[in-house]
Design an enzyme around this catalytic site. Structure first.
Site, PDB file in Angstrom:
ATOM      1  N   TRP A 105      13.884  90.387  64.265  1.00 42.24           N
ATOM      2  CA  TRP A 105      14.802  91.514  64.084  1.00 42.24           C
ATOM      3  C   TRP A 105      14.025  92.839  64.028  1.00 42.24           C
ATOM      4  O   TRP A 105      14.488  93.863  64.508  1.00 42.24           O
ATOM      5  CB  TRP A 105      15.602  91.322  62.790  1.00 42.24           C
ATOM      6  CG  TRP A 105      16.487  92.474  62.429  1.00 42.24           C
ATOM      7  CD1 TRP A 105      17.783  92.664  62.817  1.00 42.24           C
ATOM      8  CD2 TRP A 105      16.159  93.600  61.604  1.00 42.24           C
ATOM      9  NE1 TRP A 105      18.272  93.830  62.297  1.00 42.24           N
ATOM     10  CE2 TRP A 105      17.298  94.427  61.550  1.00 42.24           C
ATOM     11  CE3 TRP A 105      15.014  93.993  60.911  1.00 42.24           C
ATOM     12  CZ2 TRP A 105      17.327  95.626  60.828  1.00 42.24           C
ATOM     13  CZ3 TRP A 105      15.037  95.182  60.196  1.00 42.24           C
ATOM     14  CH2 TRP A 105      16.186  95.972  60.158  1.00 42.24           C
ATOM     15  N   HIS A 106      12.806  92.776  63.483  1.00 42.63           N
ATOM     16  CA  HIS A 106      12.014  93.992  63.335  1.00 42.63           C
ATOM     17  C   HIS A 106      11.489  94.527  64.648  1.00 42.63           C
ATOM     18  O   HIS A 106      11.277  95.726  64.793  1.00 42.63           O
ATOM     19  CB  HIS A 106      10.833  93.756  62.380  1.00 42.63           C
ATOM     20  CG  HIS A 106      11.241  93.696  60.949  1.00 42.63           C
ATOM     21  ND1 HIS A 106      11.676  92.542  60.360  1.00 42.63           N
ATOM     22  CD2 HIS A 106      11.306  94.652  59.995  1.00 42.63           C
ATOM     23  CE1 HIS A 106      11.984  92.785  59.095  1.00 42.63           C
ATOM     24  NE2 HIS A 106      11.773  94.065  58.849  1.00 42.63           N
ATOM     25  N   GLY A 107      11.238  93.666  65.595  1.00 40.17           N
ATOM     26  CA  GLY A 107      10.702  94.179  66.851  1.00 40.17           C
ATOM     27  C   GLY A 107      10.562  93.101  67.890  1.00 40.17           C
ATOM     28  O   GLY A 107      10.437  91.909  67.573  1.00 40.17           O
TER      29      GLY A 107
END
Lengths: 471, 281
Positions: free
Chosen positions: A332-334
């Site tokens: 989700w972060h990257g």
């Protein structure tokens, strides 16, 4: 538009001016929607269309989910809503990663370059998660006894405006806190100037801006040297200090943003949920995740971990669920494999901790608690390396340099500056530990706020984007 | 309503204390004008140099360049020079700062080693931000140079920092030198491709100053001989000769030692500055 820019301050003030006019009381949501559009379009005017499109689809899907009486169709609408949000997220955020993986296997080459041109809409990970929360909450909670229930406006146009407002509310639009629908919708009503919690709001803003502009932005100018190839020529002690500094920076940056978002939302009469609760005093990894990015970890728990079975289907399934949820949280972060590795790193820490806690005798000693805090902080800090250096090869080089560079000369100025700017975060956490023991909060003092305000004005670092904007 | 009034009282106290601290600090800076010897990072040093030029005394000769020319030692330089060389920065930024300051130097010395580096728009916007730019003129406490921590660092440096003699004895770390030189060699082995728009920008800025009767002088900072002869440096010299045929480039006649292939060691920077004085005479 950056929170620490003049246009933003101007936008907040002008919005508040119109927002509390008596004659415009019925248009408060519309005023905030217009401001949110200006805020978003300031940096990415074209992608505003995507935001509004996403909000529209979510409002249609959620409306049908709520009012549909046929269970099959209700489920169908909910599925369409969730799949739509996931597709938007996958297309705009992960297509490049998928194509590059396919490219590396097929050796065709060139396909990936086409997708590089697709811009990453700011805040997409946040607003798609809010969209999912809306559809799922309404699918789950239509019983009168549920605490998470609220009543959707019968008139579609009203629900549409509520939804666009919920998705686009500018204080939390680009980097959270991720607001769950059941927390936000019940708050949508007329707001009055006399009800504003000014003191709370101002104090939150001062602490938030202090964390961001004084702590994070100044540490950013030190941790810049953690990037490749600069770190290769730094001493082991400096490499360790930089990693510690980055750990402080990422907290100050993100917690600072969240506090500003909560403070500004309060100015308009909305309470956003707390996103950080002194995470670096956590005595275990599971406790850390109840204190760090709380809105994401609770989202993952409520909408992924529990639906997967949580801890109700045996030990083995629980461990697998933990790994899966954390890997997803990492992704989700990257769109990079190092974020997945970071997620798996935390997933395995949680799984191992769970196993150890179940099978090894617990030691009850206050000194041991402090050791646990230091241990958890150190292990979490090592994990941030995967955030700072999203190229996995560079992470390996950094670790290698740490073991090989002990003989290089030490940059004392850098050590001193990292210590100075990390100090407020250390004091912030220690004061909470002291508050837990004595019940006194020594930092909640007007003079402390004045000094922070003074340092915001006179000792800020060079302005930089919030780290979590990229997510 | 009561809670609102109560809340506002605390805010008033915070604001009052802030104003008092800010005014006292401004008075202290304004009256004492402390000499800052230490900065927290290279970007802050760049801002301090630029703001020093914008708000304080301007010299009739100005050097514009990158971190290479930033090594020129003020102590050894003849009087009447301002140095707008920025670490990681560009000559285009320096020239734009002079232009926006409404100042016409007698001579502008332009470092050519990194002449086609991108102008730092962010820095320029920040330096000349409307209103704020004027406010900083009257409130020196708002300038990067005068950050409270810099005062503390300067005190520390004056007690524990190296003396000029100690700096002159500094040698390079061979491992750092070799690693950095390897990277520099690779970087200098190709000609810069995206230079045309920067060349246009440079032409415009230089013609602006020339119409105002400023004299433009190009100079090359000494680097490792292997880099002096590199493809990228030869390309820069060729392009400049074509674009500005009447201009000569001042180059050093001696070899100097660098810490990383590009940046002169303190004693070499000191020696080069002395040579520079003679070359520009």
């Amino acid at each position: 538009m950056l929170f620490n820019s003049f246009p933003f301050v101007l936008l907040v003030l002008i919005t508040a001016f119109f927002y509390y006019r008596k004659m415009l009381l019925n248009y408060q949501r519309q005023i905030l929607i217009i401001s949110s559009c200006i805020f978003y379009a300031y940096g990415q005017p074209l992608l505003l269309a995507l935001l509004l499109f996403s909000a529209s689809i979510n409002s249609i899907a959620s409306y049908y989910v709520y009012f549909e009486t046929n269970n099959f169709r209700k489920k169908l609408y909910a599925t369409v809503g969730v799949v739509f949000n996931l597709l938007v997220l996958m297309y705009f955020k992960y297509i490049g990663l998928f194509v590059s993986i396919i490219d590396s296997f097929t050796n065709v080459g060139g396909i990936g370059e086409l997708f590089v041109l697709i811009p990453l809409p700011i805040g997409i990970s946040f607003y798609t998660f809010q969209g999912i929360s809306l559809v799922v909450d309404l699918y789950r909670n239509n019983g009168e006894d549920s605490i998470n229930t609220w009543h959707v406006e019968k008139k579609f146009s009203k629900h549409f405006i509520d939804t666009v407002f919920f998705i686009s509310f500018f204080p939390q639009l680009v980097a959270g806190p991720i607001v769950k629908a059941y927390q936000f919708y019940p708050q949508i009503k007329h707001k009055y100037f006399k009800d504003i919690e000014f003191e709370k709001s101002v104090k939150l803003l001062i602490v938030g801006y202090f964390f961001k502009m004084v702590v994070a932005d100044n540490l950013k100018d030190q941790t810049f040297w953690m990037t490749y190839p600069y770190f290769e020529n730094l001493s082991s002690l400096n490499l360790m200090a930089l990693l510690f500094g980055y750990s402080m920076q990422i907290f100050a940056d993100f917690a600072g943003y969240s506090l500003i978002a909560i403070g500004i939302a309060k100015l308009y009469g909305y309470n956003l949920s707390r996103n950080f609760c002194f995470p670096y005093i956590a005595k275990s990894f599971s406790e850390f995740w109840t204190r760090w990015h709380i809105s994401l970890s609770t989202w993952l728990k409520e909408y992924l971990y529990i639906p997967l079975g949580g801890n109700r289907k045996g030990n083995m399934k629980t461990y697998v669920n933990l790994m899966l949820v954390m890997a997803f949280g990492g992704l989700w972060h990257g769109a990079a494999l190092s974020y997945v590795v970071w997620g798996l790193y935390h997933g395995s820490l949680l799984a191992v901790e769970r196993f150890v806690q179940k099978n090894i005798i617990k030691i009850k000693n206050p000194m041991f608690d402090y050791l646990k805090i230091i241990f958890v902080f150190s292990v979490v800090t090592i994990g941030w390396l995967l955030f700072k250096l999203p190229n996995f090869d560079q992470v390996i080089l950094y670790v290698k340099a740490f073991f090989e560079n002990s003989s290089l000369s030490i940059n004392k100025l850098s050590l001193l500056l990292i210590a100075c700017y990390s100090m407020p975060i250390v004091i912030y956490h220690l004061s909470y530990l002291s508050y837990q023991r004595t019940g006194k909060n020594y930092l909640n003092n007007n003079l402390v706020y004045s000094v922070m305000f003074f340092l915001i004005v006179t000792n800020s670092g060079s302005s930089g984007e919030f780290i979590y904007f990229q997510f | 309503m009561n809670s609102f009034i109560f809340s506002f009282k605390n805010i008033k106290v915070i604001l009052f204390q802030f104003c008092a601290m800010f005014l006292i600090y401004n008075l202290y800076i304004g009256i004492n004008q402390p000499v800052i010897l230490s900065y927290q990072n290279q970007w802050q040093q760049n801002y301090a140099a630029a703001q020093g030029f914008i708000y304080d005394k301007k010299s009739k000769n100005v050097i514009v360049g990158s971190s290479l020319a930033a090594r020129i030692q003020k102590k050894a330089l003849v009087v009447g020079f301002s140095n707008l060389s920025f670490s990681g920065g560009s000559v285009l930024t320096g020239l734009e700062i002079i232009k926006r300051s409404d100042f016409v130097p007698k001579k502008i010395f332009v470092e050519i080693n990194t002449i086609f580096r991108e102008q730092d728009i962010k820095m320029l916007d920040s330096l000349f931000y409307p209103i704020w730019y004027k406010v900083k003129n009257y409130f020196p406490a708002l300038r990067e140079k005068n950050q409270p921590l810099n005062l503390g660092l300067t005190e520390l440096k004056s007690v524990y920092g190296k003396t000029h003699e100690e700096h002159m004895k500094e040698t390079r770390n061979q491992r750092v030198y070799e690693t950095a030189l390897k990277l520099q060699k690779a970087e200098h082995s190709v000609e810069q491709k995206d230079y045309l728009n920067k060349l246009e920008q440079l032409k415009l800025l230089l013609s602006y100053f020339e119409t105002k009767k400023s004299e433009i002088v190009f100079f090359e900072m000494p680097v490792e001989p292997v880099l002096t002869q590199s493809k990228s440096m030869q390309h820069i010299r060729r392009v400049l000769k074509r674009a500005f045929p009447s201009k000569k480039v001042i180059t050093s006649k001696q070899n100097y030692n660098t810490s990383d292939g590009l940046h002169l060691l303190y004693k070499d920077a000191f020696a080069f500055t002395k040579e520079f004085n003679k070359l520009i005479d």
